[in-house]
Design an enzyme around this catalytic site. Sequence first.
Site, PDB file in Angstrom:
ATOM      1  N   ARG A 151      23.562  35.322  52.442  1.00 35.92           N
ATOM      2  CA  ARG A 151      23.590  34.685  51.112  1.00 35.92           C
ATOM      3  C   ARG A 151      22.222  34.709  50.426  1.00 35.92           C
ATOM      4  O   ARG A 151      21.831  33.751  49.755  1.00 35.92           O
ATOM      5  CB  ARG A 151      24.064  33.225  51.198  1.00 35.92           C
ATOM      6  CG  ARG A 151      25.492  33.024  51.616  1.00 35.92           C
ATOM      7  CD  ARG A 151      26.493  33.602  50.608  1.00 35.92           C
ATOM      8  NE  ARG A 151      27.841  33.233  50.989  1.00 35.92           N
ATOM      9  CZ  ARG A 151      28.555  33.880  51.904  1.00 35.92           C
ATOM     10  NH1 ARG A 151      28.050  34.951  52.508  1.00 35.92           N
ATOM     11  NH2 ARG A 151      29.772  33.490  52.194  1.00 35.92           N
TER      12      ARG A 151
ATOM     13  N   SER B 223      31.264  27.444  48.442  1.00 34.96           N
ATOM     14  CA  SER B 223      30.469  26.698  49.432  1.00 34.96           C
ATOM     15  C   SER B 223      29.209  26.164  48.765  1.00 34.96           C
ATOM     16  O   SER B 223      28.461  26.938  48.162  1.00 34.96           O
ATOM     17  CB  SER B 223      30.045  27.610  50.577  1.00 34.96           C
ATOM     18  OG  SER B 223      31.170  28.132  51.227  1.00 34.96           O
TER      19      SER B 223
ATOM     20  N   GLU C  88      23.356  26.178  48.345  1.00 35.86           N
ATOM     21  CA  GLU C  88      23.611  27.612  48.167  1.00 35.86           C
ATOM     22  C   GLU C  88      23.568  28.074  46.698  1.00 35.86           C
ATOM     23  O   GLU C  88      22.935  29.080  46.407  1.00 35.86           O
ATOM     24  CB  GLU C  88      24.951  27.951  48.831  1.00 35.86           C
ATOM     25  CG  GLU C  88      25.070  29.391  49.264  1.00 35.86           C
ATOM     26  CD  GLU C  88      25.773  30.196  48.227  1.00 35.86           C
ATOM     27  OE1 GLU C  88      25.246  31.250  47.847  1.00 35.86           O
ATOM     28  OE2 GLU C  88      26.852  29.773  47.780  1.00 35.86           O
TER      29      GLU C  88
HETATM   30  N1  EPU Z   1      35.295  23.264  59.224  1.00 33.53           N
HETATM   31  C1  EPU Z   1      35.606  21.971  59.462  1.00 33.53           C
HETATM   32  N2  EPU Z   1      35.816  21.140  58.392  1.00 33.53           N
HETATM   33  C2  EPU Z   1      35.703  21.566  57.116  1.00 33.53           C
HETATM   34  C3  EPU Z   1      35.363  22.897  56.862  1.00 33.53           C
HETATM   35  C4  EPU Z   1      35.167  23.751  57.944  1.00 33.53           C
HETATM   36  O1  EPU Z   1      35.704  21.537  60.610  1.00 33.53           O
HETATM   37  O2  EPU Z   1      35.894  20.756  56.199  1.00 33.53           O
HETATM   38  C5  EPU Z   1      35.140  24.192  60.370  1.00 33.53           C
HETATM   39  C6  EPU Z   1      36.338  25.144  60.448  1.00 33.53           C
HETATM   40  O3  EPU Z   1      37.380  24.601  61.182  1.00 33.53           O
HETATM   41  C7  EPU Z   1      35.737  26.352  61.104  1.00 33.53           C
HETATM   42  C8  EPU Z   1      34.297  26.344  60.631  1.00 33.53           C
HETATM   43  O4  EPU Z   1      34.021  25.027  60.152  1.00 33.53           O
HETATM   44  O5  EPU Z   1      35.757  26.202  62.491  1.00 33.53           O
HETATM   45  C9  EPU Z   1      34.018  27.365  59.560  1.00 33.53           C
HETATM   46  O6  EPU Z   1      34.855  27.097  58.426  1.00 33.53           O
HETATM   47  P1  EPU Z   1      35.473  28.277  57.527  1.00 33.53           P
HETATM   48  O7  EPU Z   1      36.056  29.337  58.371  1.00 33.53           O
HETATM   49  O8  EPU Z   1      36.329  27.626  56.482  1.00 33.53           O
HETATM   50  O9  EPU Z   1      34.244  28.971  56.863  1.00 33.53           O
HETATM   51  P2  EPU Z   1      32.914  28.381  56.265  1.00 33.53           P
HETATM   52  O10 EPU Z   1      31.825  28.588  57.240  1.00 33.53           O
HETATM   53  O11 EPU Z   1      33.135  27.007  55.757  1.00 33.53           O
HETATM   54  C10 EPU Z   1      32.126  30.644  55.201  1.00 33.53           C
HETATM   55  C11 EPU Z   1      31.537  31.057  53.887  1.00 33.53           C
HETATM   56  C12 EPU Z   1      32.627  31.223  52.839  1.00 33.53           C
HETATM   57  C13 EPU Z   1      33.593  32.295  53.316  1.00 33.53           C
HETATM   58  C14 EPU Z   1      34.162  31.875  54.687  1.00 33.53           C
HETATM   59  C15 EPU Z   1      35.014  32.960  55.306  1.00 33.53           C
HETATM   60  C16 EPU Z   1      29.291  30.154  53.756  1.00 33.53           C
HETATM   61  C17 EPU Z   1      28.378  29.112  53.197  1.00 33.53           C
HETATM   62  N3  EPU Z   1      30.575  30.064  53.428  1.00 33.53           N
HETATM   63  O12 EPU Z   1      32.698  29.364  55.006  1.00 33.53           O
HETATM   64  O13 EPU Z   1      32.001  31.689  51.637  1.00 33.53           O
HETATM   65  O14 EPU Z   1      34.648  32.461  52.399  1.00 33.53           O
HETATM   66  O15 EPU Z   1      33.099  31.610  55.623  1.00 33.53           O
HETATM   67  O16 EPU Z   1      34.203  34.049  55.650  1.00 33.53           O
HETATM   68  O17 EPU Z   1      28.843  31.045  54.477  1.00 33.53           O
HETATM   69  C18 EPU Z   1      30.992  30.947  49.602  1.00 33.53           C
HETATM   70  O18 EPU Z   1      29.945  31.478  49.994  1.00 33.53           O
HETATM   71  O19 EPU Z   1      31.052  30.336  48.507  1.00 33.53           O
HETATM   72  C19 EPU Z   1      32.167  30.977  50.451  1.00 33.53           C
HETATM   73  C20 EPU Z   1      33.307  30.370  50.121  1.00 33.53           C
END
Ligand code: EPU
Length: 341
Positions: free
Chosen positions: A166, A240, A336
């Site tokens: 990012r 995010s 971010e």
């Molecule tokens: N989780 C929780 N509670 C929550 C949210 C997440 O426990 O409220 C846990 C999930 O269960 C999972 C882990 O955290 O085990 C990761 O969550 P998720 O797969 O939803 O992905 P993320 O890390 O929250 C990142 C990117 C997203 C992208 C997704 C899929 C960043 C900051 N965000 O989200 O990107 O779509 O992975 O690849 O890296 C963005 O940059 O705006 C964005 C949406």
Amino acid sequence: MSLEFHENVSLKQYNSFGFDVSARFFAVLESADQLNDVRAFAHDNDIEVLFIGGGSNLVLAADLDQLVVVNRIKGVQIVDGQNGEVLVTAGGGEEWHPFVRWTLEQGVYGLENLSLIPGTVGAAPIQNIGAYGVEIKDRMVSLEAFDLETGTQVCFDCCDCQFEYRDSLFKSRFPGRYLITSVTFALSREFRPILHYGGISQQLEARGITSPEPVQLSDLICEVRNTKLPQPGLLGNAGSFFKNPVISVQQAEQLQKDFPQMVVFDDKPGCSKLAAGWLIDQLGWKGRREGDAGVYEKQALVLVNHGEATGADIIELAGEIQADVYKQYGVMLEIEPRCYP
Ligand code: EPU
């Protein structure tokens, strides 16, 4: 065509949070030829320029005493190379998701996992957009940008852009200096799906799909995103709000001892990445609201505007979350989106 400049324009429809702040001066750019007008206007009025794309990664906390320029430079071009490799060039003002779907209609693959990311082609390299195991840096060959400082058009190869998670040189080293006029991607006529990340293969299995068609994969990514992320047209947000923090392997191992359920991903050598959404969720923030500034009820990493929140309200809420996460885990979350003024 010469560029029209407007005064005191509301930016409500130009930022995905829907913050009703105004720009002192405003222009919509349709072609790279108009960029010298932007430079001259900024010079004559002794004013800074803020380039925006879809406004989907922006927090506008107050009225801007700047010239805001929306990039609407359009156009797409495909050039077939050898062995099924295809070079696709898109104008910086093309909307990202329609562009991804258009590539699929042309039988050109590689961007499926980046479906439904809001924003524009020109904004995508600034924060090196990524989702489901693919980042734009994995598909980009080069980009053309206008350098506001020198008034010249510059070409950057992928390796010049200093891409990180990012992040890029456009975001961290030279914020505001370049407007990205076009981006060229190396895609393929051969479909090589990437399914290992974020439960995508399990989701396909659950639907009885063993080898997905490109459009099926793109549709599935859209479906998954829609279950986790609010649609900006319905509920203001910038995706995010925090980056997933990258910490040392040692610190991650200690945290996992203290919090055995903690979600930890492998990262570059010596480092681990934590799921910021998990950290925030565990502290009970999911679905909480302070006035119209809130944490999305289905994904704790997303801050939302329930109606009349200001950018300052969102930043204040973010500060409380950062302090709480730091107190509990000793990890500082980094915001971010780009925040102005
Ligand atoms: N989780 C929780 N509670 C929550 C949210 C997440 O426990 O409220 C846990 C999930 O269960 C999972 C882990 O955290 O085990 C990761 O969550 P998720 O797969 O939803 O992905 P993320 O890390 O929250 C990142 C990117 C997203 C992208 C997704 C899929 C960043 C900051 N965000 O989200 O990107 O779509 O992975 O690849 O890296 C963005 O940059 O705006 C964005 C949406």
